[in-house]
Design a protein around this motif. Structure first.
Motif, mmCIF file in Angstrom:
data_model
loop_
_atom_site.group_PDB
_atom_site.id
_atom_site.type_symbol
_atom_site.label_atom_id
_atom_site.label_comp_id
_atom_site.label_asym_id
_atom_site.label_seq_id
_atom_site.Cartn_x
_atom_site.Cartn_y
_atom_site.Cartn_z
ATOM 1 N N LYS A 73 0.836 -1.217 0.000
ATOM 2 C CA LYS A 73 0.000 0.000 0.000
ATOM 3 C C LYS A 73 0.868 1.262 0.000
ATOM 4 O O LYS A 73 0.580 2.231 -0.698
ATOM 5 C CB LYS A 73 -0.880 0.029 1.261
ATOM 6 C CG LYS A 73 -2.241 -0.584 1.050
ATOM 7 C CD LYS A 73 -3.109 -0.416 2.285
ATOM 8 C CE LYS A 73 -3.755 0.956 2.354
ATOM 9 N NZ LYS A 73 -4.615 1.124 3.537
ATOM 10 N N SER A 74 1.928 1.221 0.805
ATOM 11 C CA SER A 74 2.839 2.372 0.835
ATOM 12 C C SER A 74 3.451 2.586 -0.543
ATOM 13 O O SER A 74 3.607 3.719 -1.007
ATOM 14 C CB SER A 74 3.966 2.149 1.854
ATOM 15 O OG SER A 74 3.467 2.032 3.159
ATOM 16 N N ARG B 272 1.165 4.441 -2.826
ATOM 17 C CA ARG B 272 1.039 5.866 -2.474
ATOM 18 C C ARG B 272 2.257 6.669 -2.942
ATOM 19 O O ARG B 272 2.164 7.847 -3.233
ATOM 20 C CB ARG B 272 0.861 5.999 -0.942
ATOM 21 C CG ARG B 272 0.740 7.424 -0.444
ATOM 22 C CD ARG B 272 -0.489 8.112 -1.017
ATOM 23 N NE ARG B 272 -0.568 9.510 -0.636
ATOM 24 C CZ ARG B 272 0.052 10.505 -1.254
ATOM 25 N NH1 ARG B 272 0.819 10.254 -2.303
ATOM 26 N NH2 ARG B 272 -0.094 11.750 -0.847
ATOM 27 N N PRO C 87 -4.569 15.682 5.818
ATOM 28 C CA PRO C 87 -5.437 14.889 4.940
ATOM 29 C C PRO C 87 -4.966 14.980 3.486
ATOM 30 O O PRO C 87 -4.622 16.062 3.010
ATOM 31 C CB PRO C 87 -6.812 15.560 5.107
ATOM 32 C CG PRO C 87 -6.743 16.227 6.452
ATOM 33 C CD PRO C 87 -5.322 16.650 6.642
ATOM 34 N N GLY C 88 -4.938 13.828 2.827
ATOM 35 C CA GLY C 88 -4.470 13.794 1.439
ATOM 36 C C GLY C 88 -2.973 13.626 1.310
ATOM 37 O O GLY C 88 -2.461 13.401 0.209
ATOM 38 N N THR D 111 0.835 11.921 3.016
ATOM 39 C CA THR D 111 1.382 10.559 3.046
ATOM 40 C C THR D 111 1.352 9.943 4.452
ATOM 41 O O THR D 111 2.020 8.942 4.699
ATOM 42 C CB THR D 111 2.847 10.559 2.550
ATOM 43 O OG1 THR D 111 3.578 11.488 3.359
ATOM 44 C CG2 THR D 111 2.945 10.957 1.086
ATOM 45 N N GLU E 161 -0.429 7.981 6.253
ATOM 46 C CA GLU E 161 -0.626 6.557 6.571
ATOM 47 C C GLU E 161 0.330 5.655 5.796
ATOM 48 O O GLU E 161 0.333 4.447 5.996
ATOM 49 C CB GLU E 161 -2.087 6.138 6.362
ATOM 50 C CG GLU E 161 -2.535 6.062 4.939
ATOM 51 C CD GLU E 161 -3.984 5.599 4.804
ATOM 52 O OE1 GLU E 161 -4.685 5.475 5.817
ATOM 53 O OE2 GLU E 161 -4.398 5.380 3.662
ATOM 54 N N LEU F 49 -8.208 5.488 12.199
ATOM 55 C CA LEU F 49 -7.352 5.541 11.002
ATOM 56 C C LEU F 49 -8.081 6.327 9.920
ATOM 57 O O LEU F 49 -8.893 5.777 9.186
ATOM 58 C CB LEU F 49 -7.046 4.119 10.521
ATOM 59 C CG LEU F 49 -6.372 3.216 11.547
ATOM 60 C CD1 LEU F 49 -6.232 1.798 11.006
ATOM 61 C CD2 LEU F 49 -5.004 3.765 11.944
ATOM 62 N N THR F 50 -7.805 7.622 9.879
ATOM 63 C CA THR F 50 -8.542 8.469 8.934
ATOM 64 C C THR F 50 -7.659 8.948 7.789
ATOM 65 O O THR F 50 -7.999 9.894 7.095
ATOM 66 C CB THR F 50 -9.128 9.684 9.671
ATOM 67 O OG1 THR F 50 -8.069 10.282 10.421
ATOM 68 C CG2 THR F 50 -10.250 9.295 10.595
ATOM 69 N N GLY F 51 -6.507 8.306 7.612
ATOM 70 C CA GLY F 51 -5.651 8.663 6.483
ATOM 71 C C GLY F 51 -4.364 9.359 6.880
ATOM 72 O O GLY F 51 -3.420 9.419 6.104
ATOM 73 N N THR F 52 -4.335 9.893 8.110
ATOM 74 C CA THR F 52 -3.120 10.609 8.518
ATOM 75 C C THR F 52 -2.301 9.824 9.546
ATOM 76 O O THR F 52 -1.268 10.287 10.002
ATOM 77 C CB THR F 52 -3.487 11.980 9.135
ATOM 78 O OG1 THR F 52 -4.458 11.760 10.166
ATOM 79 C CG2 THR F 52 -4.054 12.920 8.087
ATOM 80 N N HIS G 203 -1.140 2.704 9.976
ATOM 81 C CA HIS G 203 -1.901 1.499 10.345
ATOM 82 C C HIS G 203 -0.959 0.550 11.083
ATOM 83 O O HIS G 203 -0.419 -0.386 10.486
ATOM 84 C CB HIS G 203 -2.440 0.798 9.098
ATOM 85 C CG HIS G 203 -3.482 1.581 8.367
ATOM 86 N ND1 HIS G 203 -4.586 1.002 7.796
ATOM 87 C CD2 HIS G 203 -3.601 2.912 8.119
ATOM 88 C CE1 HIS G 203 -5.333 1.938 7.226
ATOM 89 N NE2 HIS G 203 -4.753 3.096 7.397
#
Ligand code: COI
Length: 369
Positions: free
Chosen positions: A109-110, A113, A201-202, A204, A206, A264-267, A270
């Protein structure tokens, strides 16, 4: 000599043993008190990528420096990702990894991104298992010792244009480690930075990419100047919600027995340890919340006694109690500034599975040797 250490069919993982491994006596001295991230093993894993061949030339080879062009894009634009995971000595002398499949998935996943080619999960697993087998003698036998595996991927090539690279090097190095925090204190202290944010938000946040950690260093240095062990970051928008520490997730424990961690909202990373502790806490029958927690509420709850414990968690940090939180507006302490009963219970449940002192009902243990 070329042999095969993969014991699995998926990857042709060549083994080129180190010509000059560290002698056993010297290794034993290094393992007596390894600290964190200072003692490295004899071998490393490497897999290369280019657009024509895809992933190729998988090998375990002697640990060695890289030679790269000064225009290699990782050096300029930080197109890089990494992972952190551990191999543990088993009571029978063998070795096991903890949830390496979770790290493999997060790594993929990283990669997406950071505009990098995801490494197939089986290649990731084979490289890690192969390196642990090659360097099994480097796993410390001390109570808190383990072999820390650091898989990473860098963009290689020679160009300065702003575009994703087409050449990549994936590698894994291994480090014999003890406890992450050097302190002898029973808990660590945190500095709440109001000046810096870790992720927006938006962004990197996570992804596990080096840039997130580079961006946190100045705040971490500020924490140390303030006499604290770690920095704690608030959200980028309201500068109110507790997100993550410099290199680990955070949990709160309340007097009513419930446990909470930021969602875990994206920032937020995990965390594999975070996820494992949530599972263990739920299975212990604890009330578990993944909900935002405001820094002012943390202070008020610590002072009123509604909050009784807090801890940091991560592969490197394991589960480390937080005893004191300091900010520009003063400081507060938590519980008795030592490990509380719920933190202790969760920590033991996790560590006992990792080290083979308790059964593993979750299928988290990946036996390697
Ligand atoms: C880990 O816990 O594995 C990490 O990647 C954190 C790092 C700052 C040591």
């Amino acid at each position: 000599m070329i042999a095969d250490v993969s014991e699995a069919d998926h990857t042709d993982l060549a083994f080129e043993p180190a010509a000059k491994p560290v002698p056993a006596e010297e290794r034993a001295k290094l393992l007596a008190d390894p600290g964190f991230g200072r003692v490295f093993t004899d071998h490393m894993a490497i897999i290369e990528y280019d657009e024509r061949q895809g992933w190729h030339d998988a090998r375990i080879t002697a640990r060695h420096p890289f030679t790269m062009d000064p225009a290699s894009p990782v050096l300029h634009y930080a197109q890089e990702i990494f992972e952190g995971m551990k191999a543990y000595r088993r009571p029978d002398g063998g070795a096991a990894l903890f949830r390496p499949d979770a790290n493999a998935r997060r790594f993929a996943k990283s990669a997406l991104r950071l505009a990098m080619p995801p490494l197939p999960e089986e290649m990731f697993l084979d490289s890690i298992r192969g390196l642990v087998r090659a360097d099994r003698e480097w796993i410390p036998e001390t109570e808190d010792g383990s072999l820390y595996l650091r898989p990473f991927m860098i963009a290689n090539g020679s160009f300065l244009g702003m575009r994703p690279s087409t050449e990549f090097i994936y590698a894994v190095i291994a480090s014999s480690v003890g406890a992450y925090f050097k302190t002898d204190a029973p808990s660590v202290s945190l500095w709440v930075t109001r000046e810096y944010v870790r992720a927006a938000p938006g962004g990197t946040g996570e992804a596990k990419c080096g840039g997130n950690y580079a961006g946190s260093l100045v705040a971490q240095a500020e924490a140390v100047r303030q006499g604290c062990d770690q920095v704690v970051f608030l959200d980028a928008i309201e500068r109110r919600w507790v997100e993550e520490l410099g290199g680990m997730n955070v949990f709160f424990v309340f007097a009513d027995g419930s446990v909470q961690t930021p969602p875990l909202t994206g920032t937020i990373l995990h965390g594999v340890t975070r996820d494992s502790l949530l599972t263990l806490a739920r299975d212990m029958g604890l009330v578990v919340r993944e909900e935002p927690y405001a820094i002012d509420q943390w202070r008020a709850d610590a002072e009123s006694g509604r909050l009784t414990e807090a801890f940091a968690c991560g592969t490197a940090a394991v589960v480390t109690p937080i005893g004191r939180v300091k900010g520009t507006d003063g400081e507060f302490t938590i519980g008795g500034q030592s490990i509380g009963p719920t933190t202790m219970r969760l920590r033991s449940a996790l560590v006992d599975i990792q080290r083979g002192h308790a059964p593993d009902p979750y299928g988290w243990i990946d036996r390697v040797v």
